[in-house]
Design a protein around this motif. Structure first.
Motif: not given
Length: 195
Positions: A1-6, A44-50
Protein backbone atom coordinates in the motif's frame (compact mmCIF):
# COMPACT_ATOMS: atom_id res chain seq x y z
CA UNK A 1 0.00 0.00 0.00
CA UNK A 2 1.27 3.49 -0.87
CA UNK A 3 1.75 5.85 2.06
CA UNK A 4 1.86 9.65 2.00
CA UNK A 5 4.03 11.56 4.45
CA UNK A 6 5.85 14.82 4.98
CA UNK A 7 9.10 15.28 3.05
CA UNK A 8 12.23 15.16 5.23
CA UNK A 9 15.82 16.27 4.70
CA UNK A 10 16.84 12.61 4.33
CA UNK A 11 14.62 12.35 1.24
CA UNK A 12 16.97 14.72 -0.62
CA UNK A 13 19.37 11.78 -0.83
CA UNK A 14 16.71 9.25 -1.82
CA UNK A 15 14.68 10.79 -4.63
CA UNK A 16 16.96 10.51 -7.65
CA UNK A 17 14.60 7.96 -9.23
CA UNK A 18 12.01 10.75 -9.34
CA UNK A 19 14.12 13.82 -9.93
CA UNK A 20 16.35 12.61 -12.76
CA UNK A 21 13.43 12.31 -15.17
CA UNK A 22 13.83 14.62 -18.21
CA UNK A 23 10.40 16.22 -17.63
CA UNK A 24 11.17 17.10 -13.99
CA UNK A 25 12.71 20.45 -13.10
CA UNK A 26 15.70 19.84 -10.83
CA UNK A 27 16.88 22.32 -8.22
CA UNK A 28 19.87 22.63 -5.91
CA UNK A 29 19.75 21.35 -2.35
CA UNK A 30 19.47 24.91 -0.88
CA UNK A 31 16.29 25.45 -2.90
CA UNK A 32 14.65 22.31 -1.49
CA UNK A 33 15.80 23.21 2.04
CA UNK A 34 14.27 26.69 1.68
CA UNK A 35 10.90 25.17 0.80
CA UNK A 36 11.19 22.63 3.58
CA UNK A 37 11.94 25.43 6.10
CA UNK A 38 9.29 27.91 4.90
CA UNK A 39 6.44 25.71 3.66
CA UNK A 40 6.90 22.24 5.20
CA UNK A 41 3.16 21.55 5.02
CA UNK A 42 3.39 21.86 1.22
CA UNK A 43 6.12 19.23 0.76
CA UNK A 44 4.80 15.65 0.52
CA UNK A 45 6.10 12.32 -0.71
CA UNK A 46 4.43 9.06 -1.62
CA UNK A 47 6.25 5.83 -0.88
CA UNK A 48 5.83 2.33 -2.22
CA UNK A 49 5.55 -0.59 0.21
CA UNK A 50 9.14 -1.57 -0.60
CA UNK A 51 10.41 1.81 0.53
CA UNK A 52 11.18 3.45 -2.82
CA UNK A 53 10.05 7.03 -3.36
CA UNK A 54 7.27 7.15 -5.92
CA UNK A 55 7.00 10.93 -6.21
CA UNK A 56 6.72 14.20 -4.33
CA UNK A 57 4.63 17.33 -4.06
CA UNK A 58 4.77 20.35 -1.91
CA UNK A 59 1.60 20.94 0.11
CA UNK A 60 0.22 20.97 3.67
CA UNK A 61 1.00 18.95 6.84
CA UNK A 62 0.38 15.25 7.12
CA UNK A 63 -0.06 13.07 10.14
CA UNK A 64 2.90 10.88 11.04
CA UNK A 65 2.99 7.84 8.79
CA UNK A 66 5.36 4.90 8.41
CA UNK A 67 8.66 5.61 6.66
CA UNK A 68 9.74 4.08 3.39
CA UNK A 69 11.49 5.45 0.32
CA UNK A 70 9.57 8.11 -1.65
CA UNK A 71 8.38 7.43 -5.20
CA UNK A 72 6.12 10.48 -5.79
CA UNK A 73 6.35 13.97 -4.39
CA UNK A 74 4.85 17.45 -4.65
CA UNK A 75 6.44 20.72 -3.57
CA UNK A 76 4.65 24.06 -3.30
CA UNK A 77 4.07 27.22 -1.32
CA UNK A 78 1.51 29.88 -0.43
CA UNK A 79 2.11 33.33 -1.92
CA UNK A 80 0.50 36.48 -3.26
CA UNK A 81 -1.59 39.35 -1.93
CA UNK A 82 -4.87 38.90 -0.05
CA UNK A 83 -5.85 42.52 -0.69
CA UNK A 84 -5.60 42.00 -4.46
CA UNK A 85 -7.32 38.59 -4.24
CA UNK A 86 -4.12 36.89 -5.40
CA UNK A 87 -3.32 34.83 -2.26
CA UNK A 88 -2.88 31.33 -3.61
CA UNK A 89 -1.21 27.96 -3.45
CA UNK A 90 1.54 27.41 -5.98
CA UNK A 91 2.72 24.02 -7.21
CA UNK A 92 6.48 24.35 -7.59
CA UNK A 93 7.07 20.72 -8.50
CA UNK A 94 5.01 17.58 -8.93
CA UNK A 95 6.90 14.49 -9.95
CA UNK A 96 6.14 10.78 -10.14
CA UNK A 97 8.81 8.17 -10.79
CA UNK A 98 8.27 6.70 -14.29
CA UNK A 99 7.50 3.21 -12.97
CA UNK A 100 4.66 4.56 -10.79
CA UNK A 101 2.87 6.76 -13.32
CA UNK A 102 -0.77 6.28 -14.33
CA UNK A 103 -1.76 5.08 -10.85
CA UNK A 104 -3.55 8.28 -9.80
CA UNK A 105 -0.73 9.39 -7.49
CA UNK A 106 -0.30 12.82 -9.10
CA UNK A 107 -4.03 13.47 -8.79
CA UNK A 108 -3.97 12.51 -5.10
CA UNK A 109 -1.00 14.79 -4.39
CA UNK A 110 -2.67 17.67 -6.24
CA UNK A 111 -5.83 17.11 -4.22
CA UNK A 112 -3.80 17.36 -1.01
CA UNK A 113 -2.11 20.57 -2.16
CA UNK A 114 -5.50 22.06 -3.07
CA UNK A 115 -6.90 21.12 0.36
CA UNK A 116 -4.11 22.89 2.23
CA UNK A 117 -4.41 25.94 -0.05
CA UNK A 118 -8.14 25.98 0.68
CA UNK A 119 -7.45 25.86 4.44
CA UNK A 120 -4.98 28.74 4.10
CA UNK A 121 -7.68 30.86 2.44
CA UNK A 122 -6.29 30.81 -1.09
CA UNK A 123 -8.25 32.13 -4.02
CA UNK A 124 -6.70 29.64 -6.46
CA UNK A 125 -3.89 27.15 -7.06
CA UNK A 126 -1.49 27.73 -9.93
CA UNK A 127 1.40 25.94 -11.60
CA UNK A 128 3.67 26.31 -14.59
CA UNK A 129 4.09 23.56 -17.17
CA UNK A 130 6.02 23.31 -20.42
CA UNK A 131 3.78 23.94 -23.43
CA UNK A 132 5.33 20.84 -25.06
CA UNK A 133 4.40 18.58 -22.11
CA UNK A 134 0.95 17.74 -23.40
CA UNK A 135 0.61 14.69 -21.13
CA UNK A 136 0.91 16.95 -18.08
CA UNK A 137 -1.23 19.73 -19.60
CA UNK A 138 -4.01 17.22 -20.30
CA UNK A 139 -3.74 15.72 -16.80
CA UNK A 140 -4.05 19.16 -15.20
CA UNK A 141 -7.06 19.94 -17.41
CA UNK A 142 -8.68 16.69 -16.24
CA UNK A 143 -8.06 17.88 -12.65
CA UNK A 144 -9.95 21.13 -13.35
CA UNK A 145 -7.07 23.47 -14.25
CA UNK A 146 -7.24 25.84 -17.21
CA UNK A 147 -4.63 27.90 -19.02
CA UNK A 148 -4.60 31.37 -17.49
CA UNK A 149 -1.74 32.72 -19.61
CA UNK A 150 1.28 31.76 -21.69
CA UNK A 151 4.67 32.82 -20.34
CA UNK A 152 7.15 33.27 -23.18
CA UNK A 153 10.58 31.63 -22.84
CA UNK A 154 9.92 30.65 -19.21
CA UNK A 155 12.06 27.49 -19.29
CA UNK A 156 15.74 27.85 -20.12
CA UNK A 157 17.01 25.47 -22.75
CA UNK A 158 20.35 23.77 -23.02
CA UNK A 159 22.56 22.72 -25.90
CA UNK A 160 21.71 25.74 -28.03
CA UNK A 161 18.00 24.94 -28.15
CA UNK A 162 15.57 27.87 -27.90
CA UNK A 163 13.97 28.61 -24.52
CA UNK A 164 10.53 27.07 -24.06
CA UNK A 165 7.22 28.73 -23.26
CA UNK A 166 5.13 27.73 -20.26
CA UNK A 167 1.45 27.67 -19.49
CA UNK A 168 0.45 29.25 -16.19
CA UNK A 169 -2.48 26.98 -15.30
CA UNK A 170 -4.95 27.77 -12.54
CA UNK A 171 -7.82 26.25 -10.63
CA UNK A 172 -10.16 28.48 -8.62
CA UNK A 173 -10.83 27.59 -4.99
CA UNK A 174 -14.05 28.24 -3.06
CA UNK A 175 -12.91 31.69 -1.87
CA UNK A 176 -13.01 32.84 -5.51
CA UNK A 177 -16.73 32.20 -5.95
CA UNK A 178 -16.85 34.36 -9.09
CA UNK A 179 -13.80 32.56 -10.56
CA UNK A 180 -12.10 35.87 -11.41
CA UNK A 181 -8.65 34.34 -10.84
CA UNK A 182 -8.95 32.01 -13.80
CA UNK A 183 -10.19 34.41 -16.49
CA UNK A 184 -7.55 33.89 -19.22
CA UNK A 185 -5.31 36.77 -20.23
CA UNK A 186 -5.68 37.63 -23.92
CA UNK A 187 -1.95 37.98 -24.57
CA UNK A 188 1.26 36.20 -23.53
CA UNK A 189 3.60 37.65 -20.90
CA UNK A 190 7.33 37.48 -20.27
CA UNK A 191 8.86 35.95 -17.11
CA UNK A 192 9.83 39.38 -15.79
CA UNK A 193 6.15 40.42 -15.95
CA UNK A 194 5.10 37.73 -13.48
CA UNK A 195 4.54 38.93 -9.93
Amino acid sequence: MTSLRAFTCDDLFRFNNINLDPLTETYGIPFYLQYLAHWPEYFIVAEAPGGELMGYTVRGPLSQQPRCAPCVAVMGKAEGSVAREEWHGHVTALSVAPEFRRLGLAAKLMELLEEISEKKGGFFVDLFVRVSNQVAVNMYKQLGYSVYRTVLEYYSASNGEPDEDAYDMRKALSRDSEKKSIIPLPHPVRPEDIE
